[in-house]
Design a protein around this motif. Structure first.
Motif, PDB file in Angstrom:
ATOM      1  N   LYS A  21      52.179  96.308   8.860  1.00  0.00           N
ATOM      2  CA  LYS A  21      51.516  95.823   9.791  1.00  0.00           C
ATOM      3  C   LYS A  21      52.502  95.056  10.286  1.00  0.00           C
ATOM      4  N   GLY A  22      53.652  95.621  11.388  1.00  0.00           N
ATOM      5  CA  GLY A  22      54.771  95.255  12.442  1.00  0.00           C
ATOM      6  C   GLY A  22      53.469  95.180  13.544  1.00  0.00           C
ATOM      7  N   CYS A  23      54.041  96.011  14.426  1.00  0.00           N
ATOM      8  CA  CYS A  23      53.286  95.774  16.178  1.00  0.00           C
ATOM      9  C   CYS A  23      51.730  95.454  15.902  1.00  0.00           C
ATOM     10  N   ASP A  24      51.347  97.412  14.987  1.00  0.00           N
ATOM     11  CA  ASP A  24      50.457  98.182  15.147  1.00  0.00           C
ATOM     12  C   ASP A  24      49.902  97.904  16.476  1.00  0.00           C
TER      13      ASP A  24
ATOM     14  N   ASN B 254      52.569 107.269  11.731  1.00  0.00           N
ATOM     15  CA  ASN B 254      52.112 106.137  12.321  1.00  0.00           C
ATOM     16  C   ASN B 254      50.849 105.793  11.695  1.00  0.00           C
TER      17      ASN B 254
ATOM     18  N   CYS C   1      54.745 100.899   9.869  1.00  0.00           N
ATOM     19  CA  CYS C   1      53.903 100.926   8.934  1.00  0.00           C
ATOM     20  C   CYS C   1      54.355 102.539   8.572  1.00  0.00           C
TER      21      CYS C   1
ATOM     22  N   GLY D 198      52.447 101.304  16.776  1.00  0.00           N
ATOM     23  CA  GLY D 198      53.221 102.787  17.247  1.00  0.00           C
ATOM     24  C   GLY D 198      54.399 102.344  17.843  1.00  0.00           C
ATOM     25  N   GLN D 199      54.818 100.962  17.583  1.00  0.00           N
ATOM     26  CA  GLN D 199      55.852 101.092  18.414  1.00  0.00           C
ATOM     27  C   GLN D 199      56.901 101.168  17.320  1.00  0.00           C
ATOM     28  N   CYS D 200      57.326 100.197  16.175  1.00  0.00           N
ATOM     29  CA  CYS D 200      58.077  99.453  15.066  1.00  0.00           C
ATOM     30  C   CYS D 200      57.987 100.148  13.764  1.00  0.00           C
ATOM     31  N   GLY D 201      57.576 101.726  13.396  1.00  0.00           N
ATOM     32  CA  GLY D 201      57.470 102.215  12.400  1.00  0.00           C
ATOM     33  C   GLY D 201      57.155 101.959  11.296  1.00  0.00           C
TER      34      GLY D 201
ATOM     35  N   CYS E 158      48.848 102.613  11.691  1.00  0.00           N
ATOM     36  CA  CYS E 158      48.036 102.052  13.062  1.00  0.00           C
ATOM     37  C   CYS E 158      47.187 102.737  14.041  1.00  0.00           C
TER      38      CYS E 158
HETATM   39  S1  FES Z   1      52.921  98.663  12.774  1.00  0.00           S
HETATM   40 FE1  FES Z   1      54.421  99.747  13.876  1.00  0.00          FE
HETATM   41  S2  FES Z   1      54.202 101.598  14.558  1.00  0.00           S
HETATM   42 FE2  FES Z   1      52.595 100.943  13.561  1.00  0.00          FE
END
Ligand code: FES
Ligand code: FES
Length: 175
Positions: A43-46, A63, A53, A48-51, A65
Motif C-alpha cells: 500500500k503506497g498511496c491508497d 490497482n 498495489c 490509485g497514483q503509485c501502482g 486499492c
Molecule cells: S496504493 Fe498506490 S495505486 Fe494503489
C-alpha cells in the motif's frame, strides 16, 4: 447494500480457492493484506497514483486499492507471491535481480505484477512502449532504467537502457 453486513465471496488467489466474508467497503488491497495474509502487495498511496498495489485480476493488471473485494466474487487473482513456480523465480523476478532493478524494494511487487500484465497484453514493442506502459508504477528510488532493462530483457526487446530518456522536471520549467 447494508454497510455492516458481511458478504461471502470466493476468490482463487495464486491458484488456491479462498473464502471470505467481507463488508462492502473492504478494498481488494486490504483484503489481500489484512485478511488473506498476503502482504507482498504493498500500500503506497491508497488512491490509485503509485501502482504499488498492482495485482493481476483474471490476468489483467489493476490497482487493488481502487476496487472493492466484494465486486470480485468468483474471480482469479495473482499477487507477487504467486509469480514464482515453487523455488523457481519468475523470469521477471530473476531479471530484476540480475539488472539491480530495485533499491528499497517497496514498489517492486507492483512493478513485477504490472510487468507481467504488460507482457501478457502484447502491446509493447519498444523501450519507449515499455516506459509508457509502466508509467502507472512509481519508484521513489528512481530505479526506472534498471526496471526497464529487466523487462526488455525478458521480452527480448532490443534497445539501449535509458534510450529516449528525457530530462525530468517536476513542475513549470524554470527560465
Ligand atoms: S496504493 Fe498506490 S495505486 Fe494503489
Ligand atoms: S525500489 Fe524503492 S520505491 Fe521502488
Amino acid at each position: 447494500m447494508n454497510h455492516h453486513r458481511k458478504y461471502p465471496i470466493r476468490l482463487r488467489i495464486n491458484g488456491q480457492d479462498r473464502e471470505f466474508a467481507v463488508e462492502p467497503w473492504v478494498t481488494l488491497l486490504d483484503l489481500l493484506r489484512d485478511r488473506a495474509g498476503l502482504t507482498g502487495t504493498k500500500k503506497g498511496c491508497d488512491h490509485g497514483q503509485c501502482g504499488a498495489c498492482t495485482v493481476l485480476l483474471d490476468g489483467k493488471r489493476i490497482n487493488a486499492c481502487l476496487t472493492l473485494a466484494v465486486m470480485h466474487d468468483g474471480h482469479a487473482l495473482t499477487t507477487v507471491e504467486g509469480l514464482a513456480d515453487g523455488e523457481q523465480l519468475h523470469p521477471l523476478q530473476q531479471a530484476f535481480i540480475d539488472c539491480d532493478a530495485f533499491q528499497c524494494g517497496y514498489c517492486t511487487p507492483g512493478q513485477l505484477c504490472s510487468a507481467a500484465g504488460l507482457i501478457a497484453e502484447g502491446e509493447a514493442k519498444s523501450v519507449d512502449d515499455v516506459r509508457e506502459l509502466m508509467s502507472g508504477n512509481l519508484c521513489r528510488c528512481g530505479a526506472y532504467p534498471q526496471i526497464t532493462q529487466a523487462i526488455m530483457g525478458v521480452m527480448g526487446i532490443d534497445g539501449t537502457p535509458g534510450e529516449g530518456e528525457k530530462p525530468f522536471t517536476t513542475g513549470p520549467v524554470l527560465a
